[in-house]
Write an enzyme that holds these catalytic residues in place. Structure first.
Site, short mmCIF file in Angstrom:
data_model
loop_
_atom_site.label_atom_id
_atom_site.label_comp_id
_atom_site.label_asym_id
_atom_site.label_seq_id
_atom_site.Cartn_x
_atom_site.Cartn_y
_atom_site.Cartn_z
N LYS C 79 0.85 -1.19 0.00
CA LYS C 79 0.00 0.00 0.00
C LYS C 79 0.88 1.24 0.00
O LYS C 79 1.89 1.29 0.74
CB LYS C 79 -0.90 -0.02 1.24
CG LYS C 79 -1.94 1.12 1.28
CD LYS C 79 -2.85 1.03 2.51
CE LYS C 79 -3.93 2.10 2.49
NZ LYS C 79 -4.83 2.01 3.67
N SER C 159 -9.87 2.40 2.74
CA SER C 159 -8.93 3.06 1.84
C SER C 159 -7.95 2.09 1.16
O SER C 159 -7.34 2.46 0.16
CB SER C 159 -8.12 4.10 2.63
OG SER C 159 -7.30 3.45 3.60
N SER C 183 -10.31 0.36 7.13
CA SER C 183 -9.71 0.43 5.80
C SER C 183 -9.04 -0.84 5.31
O SER C 183 -8.60 -0.92 4.17
CB SER C 183 -8.68 1.57 5.74
OG SER C 183 -9.35 2.80 5.60
#
Ligand SMILES: [Mg+2]
Ligand SMILES: [Zn+2]
Lengths: 494, 101, 493
Positions: C79, C159, C183
């Site tokens: 990420k 997210s 998330s």
């Protein structure tokens, strides 16, 4: 404790000045408060900066135990409440010297609570009144970086070497009423910090600087609106800033104006304060607990170590010098005012042992050694004569080997050559003599040369005795034992 | 499910907050944001209903103590890394538009 | 070797160890898949060299007869909230465009030390603020999933939407995620994969671009529970560089996997039965209860009375912390700078931040600034932190009655991009089931349980006691074995 009588004499009457100081003192530590970067003064720009200090994305603060310890010890030195539970908060504002966009500080739960500092208003006067100034709190926080504005026509330069260095913010109560009181408070605070070893007190390097809060009022009335003059970096300037600011406020008020609560700057060249242009939102710092840090909880073992490691503090030391050592109040004050002086004096006493009275050692240090250091432009830590060398000299005086005059002569030679007192005395034959035969011969010579004065003396002019002593000593090259000279002269003159 | 109590937020307030946050916004953006923020703030206002008397605010979600590190120089002296991403700099400094103090 | 990209972490690890295939073959297969999946926009940066280098180390080690490291030969996605040394890291924000960290986050470093290689940096909601991956400055991530007979692009959740999309599309066997209010779990649920947020403090936050410090936790996302356990073991661990890191050994979670729930009590929090919950979610939840019963668990109803206040508390605390955490993006030391003609320092800040931050980021900074500003701090922030204490207490009480909690992960299946972006509060409601455990710092995981009427995945959430990741993983495994979730998105990209 006495009420200050310091007043600003205005056109419409007298005004009282109310002063509080917020002192930022750099904590003595190798590394920064929240990073492992060095704190040394004067390094190349941005070389003592970690990625944490530069607030790179994802960087996190890790607190330095020594910085906490030094703040706790400082709190203990002023008899303050030590909060076993405290927290770091963020103070949010934007400026180029503040990489995180916030300063990690302590607002809601400071490490150190209420304490106090007692000051003597006139150090030179042993009977001077003392005053106790309240300390509201001491909290630990990060210093900011440094901006330079004169390197480029359109740019300011940013150096983050200081960014993240640990500071103690020591906040006084608004208990001071005159520039002298504020000066005495700041000096005393500096002395304590240096005794404790929590700050080097180098005001010219910015290790200590004061924000000066000043307001004026009619004696006995409510507090007036205050101004805060930022970052004043000497005792003298603090006193000058207060003087100027108090008079300015009185002038404004007597002119029918109002004091605006604002931040001001002191201009040491002109001796004036002036307003810093401030934005209206400048004071909305949006403090909140720093979520990167847990509450700071101190255990008894930590606090015990802090307390046990405290040195004898200036007030206690001074009392001991007066009481146990029998020094005069003035001498005790002089010897304890700087930690290095006290340290030097105590080393000297240790070397002297029981052979030399403490009083003699104190007198010698304050008159002879200080005199020499002043002449050489040196501080006591750079003294060319060590405590053990001083003791060697003082012992020769105490056992009668050297007269006062001779000891001064020997001391001068010590300063010049670095030789020890014993060696100098041996080598140059400076020992004082008690050889009565030699002295008697000289006395006879002196009396013969001054037959008229002998007659005057015998005719009742007693004061001439000193003249004969002087002449005899001079003829003996200062080496005669003054006691023996006295005795023999009395006998010879009849 | 969750009550949204619209709260009125003036565009002037939006501009003040944007100023504090150092985010430039136009009057038109402030006008547009005002009701949006008002809605969100109105929605979170329901927290006021909760009786929190005598409740300590959360400090650490998992019981844990603040660790203190030793006072050793273990970092710094990495100026190249510190300055590597600087949008502007010279002579070992970051630079910014001249600040008048 | 066909379909190496269908293998998960354990299968790749075991295959490389056994010499069934080489790490190089695995890396090549995934690198090819990544390169061919541009329409998903899951990767912001591709780093095939990194993956190949790690593969070579694994293959060389095997050739030399050395013991292979735990993730040797496993290429993963990172990420883009994790700072990676020498590889651009933007947190999907324009303000960090071009930022190349000179340091490695602890979690990514741990993974490289475990032998993993990096396929690239994964897209996300800007600064991890969002639940649909529509706030990235570099374009939306498109879920590999679609509704039947509909080409409308779907949200991969957020997210960690780049992570979820990439795993679901078989572009990587596993990826890192971060979870502040859900998330990891919500995007995992949206695409039919598994993700676990460990106890706050298990994974170091050092080098992770901060959103809300008291909530942010890294965790793995993968296709099944075992792969999550393997990944988490590599990612977690004490880090002196993070003051909130827990100084505890990392348990052997994979070795401890056990799908039997005998003797375990599973709590069903009644307050999670919210109004307007789609019947499919309701049904899945019931199904989950039955599966855990079947695994031997005792089911108990529990009450978490302050649940409804979790979201508003979260939307004070997280923006407040974010408003401060994001103050460092000022155009001085890194990232983008916007300097209008004649602008002074403060104008430069305002212009830089106006241009560099996306709308949702600005919105949250504004909310956070507002709630912390003079006169409001106590009413909002302090009150929210008190409510947070009450929420944590609710959980503590629940643990007197049960060992884990079972809830749905999200109140709906994935929605189409754009469907909720007009209404911030509607978007925030996505996190209604995930936020309470975040506020309490508890370990929580999402496992796929089934599909909705459109064939879109639905997830079940398991919440555990502090530090009981093992209990969470085991309950997840019990569900996973019974759900037999095999649905996958048809390849259209
Ligand atoms: Mg202050
Ligand atoms: Zn301060």
């Amino acid at each position: 404790m006495t009420e200050s009588t310091y007043r600003i004499r205005g056109a419409t009457g007298d005004w009282e000045v109310v002063i509080g100081l917020e002192v930022h003192a750099q904590v003595t530590s190798n590394a920064k408060l929240f990073s492992g970067a060095a704190t040394a003064f004067g390094a190349e720009p941005n070389t003592q900066v970690s990625l944490v200090d530069a607030a790179m994305p994802g960087m996190l603060p890790t607190p330095n135990r020594e910085c906490i310890r030094q703040a706790v010890r400082t709190g203990m030195a002023i008899d303050a409440v030590i909060n076993k539970w405290s927290r770091f908060d963020r103070k949010n504002y934007f400026y180029a010297d503040l990489p995180q966009g916030y300063q990690i500080s302590q607002l809601y739960h400071p490490l150190v609570g209420e304490g106090s500092i007692t000051v003597v208003l006139d150090e030179k006067n042993p009977d001077s009144p003392t005053k106790t100034i309240g300390v509201e709190r001491i909290h630990v926080e990060q210093d900011a970086g440094k901006l330079m504005h004169d390197q480029h026509p359109t740019r300011s330069y940013v150096d983050l070497n200081r960014s993240g260095v640990a500071l103690m913010e020591i906040v006084s109560r608004p208990d001071m009423r005159s520039p002298v009181e504020a000066g005495a408070y700041l000096s005393k605070l500096r002395t304590i910090l240096r005794y404790v070893g929590s700050c080097d007190g180098n005001m010219d390097q910015g290790s200590m600087r004061a924000d000066v809060n000043v307001s004026v009022r009619r004696p006995g009335e409510e507090l007036g609106t205050r101004t805060e003059t930022k970052n004043v970096n000497s005792v003298r300037f603090v006193m000058a800033a207060i003087e100027y600011e108090a008079n300015r406020q009185v002038a404004v008020l007597e002119d029918g104006g109002r004091i605006v609560q604002e931040t001001r700057l002191f201009d040491p060249d002109k001796g004036v304060t002036r307003s810093m242009r401030s934005k209206e939102d400048a004071h909305d710092y949006r403090y909140f607990p720093d979520p990167d840090l847990l509450p700071l909880e101190l255990d008894d073992a930590f606090l015990d170590e802090c307390r046990a490691s405290l040195p004898e503090l200036p007030d206690a030391k001074r009392r001991r010098y007066e009481g146990e050592l029998g020094l005069s109040a003035y001498n005790a004050a002089v010897l304890t005012a700087e930690v290095e002086t006290a340290r030097w004096f105590e080393a000297l006493l240790a070397e002297c042992g029981s052979d030399v009275p403490a009083k003699s050692a104190a007198n010698w240090l304050i008159s002879d050694l200080y005199g020499a250091l002043n002449r050489l432009g040196k501080g006591i830590v750079d003294s060319p004569v060590s405590p053990s060398q001083g003791a060697e000299l003082l012992k020769l005086v105490a056992d009668g080997t050297l007269s006062g005059t001779l000891s001064k002569q020997v001391f001068e030679i010590m300063l010049e050559t670095g030789q020890g007192a014993n060696a100098i005395v041996e080598e140059r034959g400076l020992k004082q003599t008690s050889d009565t035969g030699a002295i008697e011969a000289v006395i006879a010579e002196v009396m013969e040369k001054n037959a008229d004065k002998v007659a005057d003396y015998r005719g009742g002019k007693d004061k001439l005795f000193g003249f004969f002593v002087g002449q005899t000593m001079k003829a003996m090259g200062g080496k005669a034992n003054p006691g023996v000279v006295n005795d023999l002269l009395k006998k010879a003159l009849g | 499910m969750l009550a949204a109590l619209p709260m009125s937020v003036e565009p002037a307030t939006v501009k003040r907050v944007a100023g504090l946050a150092r985010i430039a916004i136009t009057d038109a953006e402030a006008e547009k944001l005002a009701p949006e923020l008002g809605n969100i703030l109105g929605w979170i206002e329901q927290l006021g209903e909760v009786d929190t008397q005598g409740v300590e605010p959360m400090t650490a979600v998992i019981p844990n103590h603040l660790r203190l590190r030793d006072d050793a120089v273990t970092d710094g002296d990495v100026r190249d890394k510190v300055l590597a991403n600087a949008p502007q700099g010279e002579h070992g400094f970051f630079t910014v538009p001249k600040v008048i103090e | 070797m066909s379909n190496l990209t269908d293998l998960g972490v354990a299968a790749i690890r075991d295959g490389v160890r056994a010499g069934t295939f080489s790490a190089r073959d695995v890396a090549d297969a995934f690198i090819t898949a990544v390169a061919a999946a541009k329409p998903l926009n899951a990767f912001l940066v591709e780093t095939p060299d990194h993956a190949l280098a790690a593969a070579k180390v694994a293959d060389d080690a095997r050739a030399a007869g050395e013991t292979l490291r735990p993730l040797a030969g496993v290429p993963i996605g990172m990420k883009d909230l994790f700072c990676t040394q020498g590889v651009e890291t933007t947190a999907a924000s324009g303000i960090l465009k071009g930022f190349v960290p000179q340091y490695e986050s602890t979690v990514s470093g741990n993974l490289w030390n475990a032998g993993a290689g990096m396929l690239g940096k994964l897209n996300l909601d800007q600064f991890a603020m969002g639940s649909s991956n529509e706030t990235s400055a570099f374009g939306n991530v498109i879920s590999p999933w679609r509704r039947p007979n509909d080409t409308a692009p779907m949200a991969p959740g957020g997210s960690s939407g780049g992570s979820s999309a990439a795993i679901a599309a078989r572009l990587c066997p596993a990826a890192t995620g971060t979870d502040t209010g859900g998330s990891i779990r919500q995007p995992a649920a949206f695409v039919g994969i598994t993700g676990i947020k460990p106890t706050y403090g298990r994974c170091s936050r050092y080098g992770v671009v901060a959103f809300a410090s008291s909530l942010d936790q890294a965790g793995p996302m993968a296709r099944d529970v075992r792969d999550c356990a393997i990944m988490l073991e590599a990612m977690a661990g004490f880090d002196p560089k993070d003051s909130t890191s827990l100084d505890l050994p990392v348990p052997a979670w994979e070795a401890g996997l056990n799908a039997s729930m005998a003797g375990k009590r599973v709590g069903i929090p009644k307050e999670y039965r919210v109004d307007g919950m789609p019947p499919e979610i309701e049904a899945l939840w019931q199904q989950g209860i039955d599966w855990l019963k079947d695994a031997g668990a005792e089911i108990v109803e529990v009450s978490l009375p302050h649940t409804k206040y979790a979201l508003p508390a979260y939307y004070i605390i997280a923006p407040a912390e974010a408003s401060s955490n994001l103050a460092r993006y000022d155009g001085v030391r890194f990232g983008q700078r916007v300097l209008p003609d004649g602008a002074g320092l403060q104008d430069m800040y305002a212009a830089t931040r106006a241009a560099g931050f996306g709308d949702e980021v600005k919105r949250r900074i504004m909310i956070g600034t507002y709630v912390l500003s003079a006169g409001f701090y106590d009413a909002y922030y302090t009150q929210a932190q008190k409510v947070r204490t009450l929420i944590a207490r609710d959980f503590e009480k629940a643990w007197e009655q049960c060992d884990v909690l079972l809830t749905p992960t999200a109140p709906s299946a994935a929605f189409a991009l754009g469907e909720k972006s007009a209404d911030p509060i509607a978007m925030y409601l996505n996190d209604v089931f995930t936020v309470p455990s975040s506020l309490a710092g508890l370990p929580a995981m999402s496992v796929p349980g089934g599909v909705d009427k459109d064939g879109l995945p639905l997830g079940l959430q398991i919440i555990g006691r502090p530090l009981d990741e093992q209990g969470v993983l085991n309950a997840g495994l019990a569900i996973e074995q019974r759900a037999g979730f095999v649905a996958r998105a048809d390849k259209w990209w």
